[in-house]
Motif scaffolding. Structure first.
Motif, mmCIF file in Angstrom:
data_model
loop_
_atom_site.group_PDB
_atom_site.id
_atom_site.type_symbol
_atom_site.label_atom_id
_atom_site.label_comp_id
_atom_site.label_asym_id
_atom_site.label_seq_id
_atom_site.Cartn_x
_atom_site.Cartn_y
_atom_site.Cartn_z
ATOM 1 N N ASN A 94 29.258 76.022 79.420
ATOM 2 C CA ASN A 94 28.572 75.031 80.255
ATOM 3 C C ASN A 94 29.405 73.762 80.457
ATOM 4 O O ASN A 94 28.964 72.812 81.082
ATOM 5 N N GLY A 95 30.641 73.751 79.926
ATOM 6 C CA GLY A 95 31.535 72.610 80.105
ATOM 7 C C GLY A 95 31.478 71.587 78.985
ATOM 8 O O GLY A 95 32.307 70.686 78.923
ATOM 9 N N GLU A 96 30.527 71.698 78.088
ATOM 10 C CA GLU A 96 30.454 70.804 76.934
ATOM 11 C C GLU A 96 31.512 71.215 75.912
ATOM 12 O O GLU A 96 32.048 72.307 75.967
ATOM 13 N N THR A 97 31.789 70.324 74.968
ATOM 14 C CA THR A 97 32.718 70.696 73.902
ATOM 15 C C THR A 97 31.935 71.161 72.686
ATOM 16 O O THR A 97 30.737 70.895 72.553
ATOM 17 N N SER A 98 32.623 71.833 71.803
ATOM 18 C CA SER A 98 32.009 72.304 70.562
ATOM 19 C C SER A 98 31.958 71.209 69.500
ATOM 20 O O SER A 98 31.384 71.405 68.440
ATOM 21 N N SER A 99 32.555 70.065 69.788
ATOM 22 C CA SER A 99 32.605 68.981 68.811
ATOM 23 C C SER A 99 31.201 68.497 68.453
ATOM 24 O O SER A 99 30.338 68.381 69.312
ATOM 25 N N THR A 100 31.009 68.225 67.190
ATOM 26 C CA THR A 100 29.725 67.677 66.738
ATOM 27 C C THR A 100 29.898 66.320 66.077
ATOM 28 O O THR A 100 28.979 65.804 65.466
ATOM 29 N N VAL A 101 31.098 65.752 66.192
ATOM 30 C CA VAL A 101 31.367 64.433 65.620
ATOM 31 C C VAL A 101 31.424 63.423 66.766
ATOM 32 O O VAL A 101 32.149 63.610 67.730
ATOM 33 N N TYR A 102 30.640 62.380 66.644
ATOM 34 C CA TYR A 102 30.551 61.361 67.684
ATOM 35 C C TYR A 102 30.737 59.984 67.072
ATOM 36 O O TYR A 102 30.317 59.736 65.946
#
Length: 97
Positions: free
Chosen positions: A61-69
């Protein structure tokens, strides 16, 4: 910093990683580097285990897999880094669901 008189800040890392990912997609498309579909296909195959912003890949869907913000707060009228937030991995959202 010399050119603009200030540090690039943490957002510069996201810009760097974004451009690196796009250029890598073009490079990996080889002779099809000027074919939009070929480059997009390569971009969605991005796997960046050693990225400057931490490991990530691009989801369908174009999002990243990153979960750190990074979390910022306003202080003295300016955004200031507050802390890193590790968001839980959520299940994928299904269209229409």
């Amino acid at each position: 910093r010399a050119r603009f008189g200030t540090e690039g800040g943490p957002w510069a890392l996201y810009g760097f990683e974004s451009m690196r990912s796009v250029l890598e997609a073009i490079r990996s498309a080889g002779n099809e580097g000027n074919d939009r579909v070929a480059v997009i296909t390569r971009f969605f195959a991005t796997r960046a285990p050693n990225a400057v912003i931490g490991p990530f890949s691009i989801k369908p869907n174009g999002e990243t897999s990153s979960t750190v913000y990074g979390v910022d707060r306003v202080s003295g009228g300016h955004l200031r880094f507050y802390r890193a937030l590790n968001a839980p991995r959520l299940p994928p959202v299904t269209p229409g669901g």
